[in-house]
Every structure is written in C-alpha cells, then in structure tokens.
Design an enzyme around this catalytic site. Structure first.
Site, PDB file in Angstrom:
ATOM      1  N   THR A 103      47.848  39.610  30.012  1.00  0.00           N
ATOM      2  CA  THR A 103      48.970  38.958  30.714  1.00  0.00           C
ATOM      3  C   THR A 103      50.307  39.520  30.207  1.00  0.00           C
ATOM      4  O   THR A 103      50.382  40.153  29.153  1.00  0.00           O
ATOM      5  CB  THR A 103      48.962  37.437  30.483  1.00  0.00           C
ATOM      6  N   ARG A 135      44.096  49.692  44.892  1.00  0.00           N
ATOM      7  CA  ARG A 135      44.236  50.341  43.582  1.00  0.00           C
ATOM      8  C   ARG A 135      43.329  49.677  42.553  1.00  0.00           C
ATOM      9  O   ARG A 135      42.769  50.344  41.664  1.00  0.00           O
ATOM     10  CB  ARG A 135      45.708  50.333  43.132  1.00  0.00           C
ATOM     11  N   SER A 136      43.144  48.368  42.659  1.00  0.00           N
ATOM     12  CA  SER A 136      42.258  47.675  41.705  1.00  0.00           C
ATOM     13  C   SER A 136      40.840  48.224  41.811  1.00  0.00           C
ATOM     14  O   SER A 136      40.174  48.466  40.792  1.00  0.00           O
ATOM     15  CB  SER A 136      42.228  46.167  41.994  1.00  0.00           C
ATOM     16  N   HIS A 185      36.997  32.359  28.109  1.00  0.00           N
ATOM     17  CA  HIS A 185      37.562  33.418  27.258  1.00  0.00           C
ATOM     18  C   HIS A 185      38.216  34.488  28.115  1.00  0.00           C
ATOM     19  O   HIS A 185      37.546  35.397  28.613  1.00  0.00           O
ATOM     20  CB  HIS A 185      36.485  34.032  26.356  1.00  0.00           C
ATOM     21  N   TRP A 240      36.197  36.175  37.410  1.00  0.00           N
ATOM     22  CA  TRP A 240      37.337  36.991  37.842  1.00  0.00           C
ATOM     23  C   TRP A 240      36.998  38.476  37.835  1.00  0.00           C
ATOM     24  O   TRP A 240      37.801  39.282  37.358  1.00  0.00           O
ATOM     25  CB  TRP A 240      38.553  36.776  36.920  1.00  0.00           C
ATOM     26  N   ASP A 242      52.687  37.895  28.862  1.00  0.00           N
ATOM     27  CA  ASP A 242      53.015  37.358  27.529  1.00  0.00           C
ATOM     28  C   ASP A 242      52.177  38.014  26.434  1.00  0.00           C
ATOM     29  O   ASP A 242      52.678  38.293  25.343  1.00  0.00           O
ATOM     30  CB  ASP A 242      52.788  35.833  27.503  1.00  0.00           C
ATOM     31  N   CYS A 249      38.641  50.979  27.277  1.00  0.00           N
ATOM     32  CA  CYS A 249      38.638  51.096  28.746  1.00  0.00           C
ATOM     33  C   CYS A 249      39.929  50.504  29.306  1.00  0.00           C
ATOM     34  O   CYS A 249      40.536  51.049  30.235  1.00  0.00           O
ATOM     35  CB  CYS A 249      37.473  50.323  29.355  1.00  0.00           C
ATOM     36  N   GLU A 284      44.256  42.396  33.112  1.00  0.00           N
ATOM     37  CA  GLU A 284      44.377  43.516  32.146  1.00  0.00           C
ATOM     38  C   GLU A 284      45.390  43.182  31.055  1.00  0.00           C
ATOM     39  O   GLU A 284      46.165  44.036  30.627  1.00  0.00           O
ATOM     40  CB  GLU A 284      44.814  44.793  32.874  1.00  0.00           C
ATOM     41  N   PHE A 306      49.485  36.061  18.206  1.00  0.00           N
ATOM     42  CA  PHE A 306      48.587  35.364  19.121  1.00  0.00           C
ATOM     43  C   PHE A 306      47.349  34.811  18.429  1.00  0.00           C
ATOM     44  O   PHE A 306      46.557  34.128  19.039  1.00  0.00           O
ATOM     45  CB  PHE A 306      48.183  36.256  20.305  1.00  0.00           C
TER      46      PHE A 306
HETATM   47  C1  LIG Z   1      42.403  38.961  40.748  1.00  0.00           C
HETATM   48  C2  LIG Z   1      41.889  39.163  39.356  1.00  0.00           C
HETATM   49  C3  LIG Z   1      41.004  40.190  39.076  1.00  0.00           C
HETATM   50  C4  LIG Z   1      40.484  40.342  37.790  1.00  0.00           C
HETATM   51  N1  LIG Z   1      39.562  41.346  37.537  1.00  0.00           N
HETATM   52  C5  LIG Z   1      38.920  41.363  36.337  1.00  0.00           C
HETATM   53  C6  LIG Z   1      37.843  42.278  36.111  1.00  0.00           C
HETATM   54  O1  LIG Z   1      37.504  43.108  36.971  1.00  0.00           O
HETATM   55  N2  LIG Z   1      37.154  42.206  34.939  1.00  0.00           N
HETATM   56  C7  LIG Z   1      37.485  41.310  33.947  1.00  0.00           C
HETATM   57  O2  LIG Z   1      36.819  41.299  32.913  1.00  0.00           O
HETATM   58  N3  LIG Z   1      38.525  40.449  34.123  1.00  0.00           N
HETATM   59  C8  LIG Z   1      39.248  40.449  35.300  1.00  0.00           C
HETATM   60  N4  LIG Z   1      40.275  39.564  35.511  1.00  0.00           N
HETATM   61  C9  LIG Z   1      40.572  38.580  34.466  1.00  0.00           C
HETATM   62  C10 LIG Z   1      41.925  38.765  33.787  1.00  0.00           C
HETATM   63  O3  LIG Z   1      41.907  39.875  32.955  1.00  0.00           O
HETATM   64  C11 LIG Z   1      42.270  37.435  33.087  1.00  0.00           C
HETATM   65  O4  LIG Z   1      42.633  36.513  34.094  1.00  0.00           O
HETATM   66  C12 LIG Z   1      43.387  37.592  32.079  1.00  0.00           C
HETATM   67  O5  LIG Z   1      42.957  38.329  30.969  1.00  0.00           O
HETATM   68  C13 LIG Z   1      43.916  36.238  31.593  1.00  0.00           C
HETATM   69  O6  LIG Z   1      42.886  35.402  31.214  1.00  0.00           O
HETATM   70  P1  LIG Z   1      42.851  33.891  31.771  1.00  0.00           P
HETATM   71  O7  LIG Z   1      43.026  33.940  33.243  1.00  0.00           O
HETATM   72  O8  LIG Z   1      41.640  33.239  31.230  1.00  0.00           O
HETATM   73  O9  LIG Z   1      44.148  33.208  31.180  1.00  0.00           O
HETATM   74  P2  LIG Z   1      44.295  32.552  29.716  1.00  0.00           P
HETATM   75  O10 LIG Z   1      43.827  33.494  28.659  1.00  0.00           O
HETATM   76  O11 LIG Z   1      43.717  31.184  29.733  1.00  0.00           O
HETATM   77  O12 LIG Z   1      45.885  32.434  29.587  1.00  0.00           O
HETATM   78  C14 LIG Z   1      46.644  31.396  30.225  1.00  0.00           C
HETATM   79  C15 LIG Z   1      48.094  31.552  29.806  1.00  0.00           C
HETATM   80  O13 LIG Z   1      48.209  31.367  28.391  1.00  0.00           O
HETATM   81  C16 LIG Z   1      48.864  32.480  27.815  1.00  0.00           C
HETATM   82  N5  LIG Z   1      48.316  32.704  26.469  1.00  0.00           N
HETATM   83  C17 LIG Z   1      47.019  32.884  26.130  1.00  0.00           C
HETATM   84  N6  LIG Z   1      46.910  33.037  24.795  1.00  0.00           N
HETATM   85  C18 LIG Z   1      48.171  32.977  24.288  1.00  0.00           C
HETATM   86  C19 LIG Z   1      48.734  33.090  22.971  1.00  0.00           C
HETATM   87  N7  LIG Z   1      47.977  33.307  21.890  1.00  0.00           N
HETATM   88  N8  LIG Z   1      50.077  32.977  22.826  1.00  0.00           N
HETATM   89  C20 LIG Z   1      50.867  32.757  23.906  1.00  0.00           C
HETATM   90  N9  LIG Z   1      50.398  32.635  25.162  1.00  0.00           N
HETATM   91  C21 LIG Z   1      49.062  32.749  25.354  1.00  0.00           C
HETATM   92  C22 LIG Z   1      48.603  33.651  28.740  1.00  0.00           C
HETATM   93  O14 LIG Z   1      49.611  34.659  28.616  1.00  0.00           O
HETATM   94  C23 LIG Z   1      48.649  32.954  30.114  1.00  0.00           C
HETATM   95  O15 LIG Z   1      49.978  32.853  30.540  1.00  0.00           O
HETATM   96  C24 LIG Z   1      40.875  39.445  36.769  1.00  0.00           C
HETATM   97  C25 LIG Z   1      41.803  38.438  37.053  1.00  0.00           C
HETATM   98  C26 LIG Z   1      42.313  38.287  38.320  1.00  0.00           C
HETATM   99  C27 LIG Z   1      43.302  37.178  38.601  1.00  0.00           C
END
Ligand SMILES: Cc1cc2nc3c(=O)[nH]c(=O)nc-3n(C[C@H](O)[C@H](O)[C@H](O)COP(=O)(O)OP(=O)(O)OC[C@H]3O[C@@H](n4cnc5c(N)ncnc54)[C@H](O)[C@@H]3O)c2cc1C
Length: 392
Positions: free
Chosen positions: A373, A97-98, A143, A169, A375, A246, A371, A391
C-alpha cells in the site's frame, strides 16, 4: 467511447534518452493499445470482464515476460523496454497491465529465477505466448500487508505435498491455468509451489462487485488437501525474500505503468480544455484550469525522470527494493491525483464512460493498494533512511 486521439507528453525531450530499439518497442505497444484495447476496454470494464481475446496480442507486443531470456520464449529485453511496455499497456487500462504484470513478474519471474530447468522449459514458453495464464497467490484473508504471517501450509507426505489454506484478492485467478502459491512448510519456512488447475481440492471462486480494475478478473485460491507433486516446488529460493523479489519486479513495472494512466488523463484533459467553451472562452484559457494542467505535466515529467533512472539502475543490477518502493508510491499517487483533477476538468462529462478518466481513477484506487500500500511503501522509505522498521 470517444476515438483514441492520445498524444504522449514528453516535456523534457526524454525520448533522447531512449535507444531506437526502445522507441520501436514503445511505439509498437502504443499502436496496439490504440487498435486493440481502446475501442473495447470501456465495454469490458462496464460488464466487469477481462477481454480474453487480447491475450495473443499482449504476448506479441512483449507483454508476457519482456525481460525473460529468449531461450525460454521471453523477449530478452532490458528493463527500460519492460517499463515502456507497461507504460503503454496501462495507458490503455490498469487491469490489462495487471494481467501482464502478474504473468511476467509474479509467475514467469519466480519460475525463471527460483525454478529448475525442467520447470522453466515446461512452463515459460507457454506463458510467454499466452497459451497458459498464471496467477500469484501471496495475500490471505487475514494477512495482506504482513504476508509473513500467512497460514497456508504444506506437509511432506513422502511422494507428494499436501497443501491447505486460502489466498484472497488474486488477479487472474478465475481463469488462470497455474498458480504460483506461497505457503509454509512444517518448519514454518515459506516456499513457492506451482499449483495447476484441475488438481483435486483446488478451486478459484471469482470476487465480484469491484468498482476498480473491473476489466481484470480477481478471485480466491482455495486449497483443500491439494496433492501437489514434489517436482512442483520451486527449489532455488525460499523465505519471504522469494515472493518479495517477484514484487520488486512487478512494482518497478507499476511505477512505469502509472505514468501511462497519468499521461492518458492529462492528454484527455488538455484536449478538452481547448475545446470546451464556457463564459465565451475555452476553459483552458482560465488560470485555475491552467494550474491543474501545469501541475500535471510537471509531476508526469518528474515521474518519467524517476523511472528512467530506476530503469538504468535495474539494468546495472544496482536498484534497491527501497528505491523501487519510492517510485511505485510516488508514481501511483501522482497518477491518482492527476486522474482526480482531470476528472474535474471534464465537468459532468468526466464521470461518463465516453472518456477514459473515471475508469483510470477507479483503477488506480486498487493500484495504490496492491503490491504494497501507499503507507507501507512510505514506511519502507522511512526504514531505509532511519534503520527503524516502524511497521513491525
Ligand atoms: C484488485 C486487487 C488485485 C490484487 N491482486 C493480488 C494478487 O494477484 N496476488 C496477491 O497475492 N495479492 C493481490 N492483491 C492483494 C494486495 O496486495 C493487498 O490488498 C495489499 O497488500 C493490502 O493488503 P490488505 O488489503 O489486506 O490491507 P491491510 O494489510 O489490512 O491494510 C489495511 C490498511 O492498513 C494499513 N497498514 C497495514 N499495516 C500497517 C502498519 N504496520 N502501519 C501503518 N499502516 C498499516 C495499510 O497501509 C492499509 O491502508 C490484490 C488486491 C487488489 C485490491
């Protein structure tokens, strides 16, 4: 892996809310998943490989650009049909699905909505058939939840743009033919650029050692002085709202998709509970296991109602981003809880690849994070009802 005996739960007779066309589209996708995905997906997840042979089938069931107009090769369907297709594909596997979501909502959608006619005609028909596969580069190493802070950037060199930076990612990255990349111009304004495989300085190393979405290829996008032709800039929208638009479309599909994963876990656990005998009776005859099943079907039914209503609002152009956030967050968390409970109901068998549950459970750990998290979506709802962005 066990034969796919899936029977979809419909406790509130929600099929009555669907048109004959919706049901035909849903049933065709369901039959295809049973035939082409279920028999092979466990093996591909175990070896951490995307099954490329299903790409043309995904295109045939409307998995690539279901709502993109037919003049560009899309299926021209409504939002409920799009949701039902995502539900059925994710019933098979969230990784499959992804691939479908990225291609449809994160690659075809921005080219359709923010691109010009030349870009639409050049890319959309090939993306719709799967002849071309795309990926979407928004997240960076530093970011994730805050994409507006991105450092990937491009400079105007007169006859081309010069792109530098890195994305992390990125689903489909290792084999994608094109990438829709979000980068800042010299004034710090975010724009979308179409980067093609083969452009000098553009590489897509694969991300290994994932315990989740193993049947979906994930990678990085590295841009080292990549010369991007000027005609590859998406001209019709800029700013953070462009990639977020998007994501609205993709998150809506995920809200439906998660129901598919939940339905598969529930159906598997229900069948197992009737067959597995302990203490001389089926485990399904015990109160504790019935509590799990009753809560599962209640939550699935609520999620089905939520997405159906959201689909109607999207068809009318009235759904807000915050409403989509609520459905994505609720339904993915619901599916994850159901996967965990269903896993327990199968006892030791639940941890094996004989059944789909553990794979769904591990997949959903990514779906609850990407897409936006769990939270962050809660904070979006919080901001929507209070007016305060907690946030920031
Ligand atoms: C398998 C997979 C496929 C992906 N595919 C894509 C893709 O095709 N294209 C793309 O662009 N991205 C993709 N992503 C990236 C995904 O969208 C990000 O992992 C996601 O947005 C979270 O970012 P991060 O991992 O940097 O976590 P972070 O932003 O570092 O967050 C870490 C934790 O902190 C929490 N947090 C962050 N800010 C706050 C706040 N202000 N207040 C409270 N809590 C907070 C978050 O909820 C999380 O629990 C993919 C990720 C995975 C795992």
């Amino acid at each position: 892996m066990k034969p796919d005996l899936f029977q979809a739960p419909d406790y509130y007779l929600l099929d009555d809310l669907l048109t004959e066309e919706h049901k035909l589209i849903r049933d065709a996708a369901r039959a295809w998943v049973k035939r082409e995905v279920s028999p092979i997906i466990e093996e591909y997840a175990q070896k951490a490989e995307f099954p490329k042979q299903i790409i043309s089938g995904l295109a045939e069931i409307g998995g690539f650009g279901p709502y993109i107009p037919t003049e560009y090769g899309g299926a021209g369907l409504d939002q409920i049909s799009y949701g039902l297709i995502m539900q059925e594909i994710e019933r098979g596997d969230s990784g499959v699905r992804s691939t479908s979501s990225v291609q449809s909502s994160l690659v075809m959608y921005p080219i359709w909505k923010y691109g010009n006619e030349e870009q639409r005609n050049k890319y959309l028909p090939k993306l719709a058939t799967g002849e071309m596969i795309g990926c979407f580069g928004l997240t960076e190493p530093d970011h994730g939840s805050n994409p507006g802070g991105m450092i990937t950037n491009f400079k105007d060199m007169g006859d081309h743009y010069l792109l530098n930076g890195a994305k992390m990612w990125i689903s489909n990255a290792p084999f994608a033919d094109i990438a829709v990349v979000w980068a800042k111009n010299e004034e710090g304004r975010i724009h979308g650029l179409i980067v093609e495989r083969g452009m000098e300085g553009f590489t897509t190393p694969e991300t290994h050692n994932k315990w989740s979405l193993r049947a979906s290829a994930t990678g990085e996008l590295i841009f080292d002085n990549v010369k991007v032709p000027k005609e590859n800039l998406l001209p019709n929208k800029s700013g953070l709202g462009a990639p977020l638009g998007c994501l609205d479309s993709a998150r809506y599909g995920i809200a439906w998709g998660a129901i598919g994963a939940a339905m598969d876990c529930y159906d598997t656990a229900l069948r197992y509970s009737k067959e597995r005998i302990q203490f001389d009776k089926p485990i399904g005859a015990t109160q504790l296991q019935q509590k799990k099943l009753a809560e599962m079907i209640t939550e699935i039914t609520k999620a089905q109602m939520l997405t159906w209503r959201l689909g109607v609002l999207r068809n009318e152009g009235r759904a807000t981003s915050a409403q989509i956030s609520m459905a994505k967050r609720n339904n993915v968390a619901m599916a994850l809880e159901i996967a965990r409970d269903a896993r327990q109901m199968l006892g030791g068998m639940g941890i094996t690849g004989e059944y789909s549950i553990m794979r769904h459970m591990m997949n959903l750990e990514s779906v609850v994070t990407y897409e936006g998290t769990h939270d962050i979506h809660l904070l979006i709802t919080g901001m929507d009802v209070t007016g305060f962005p907690a946030f920031k």
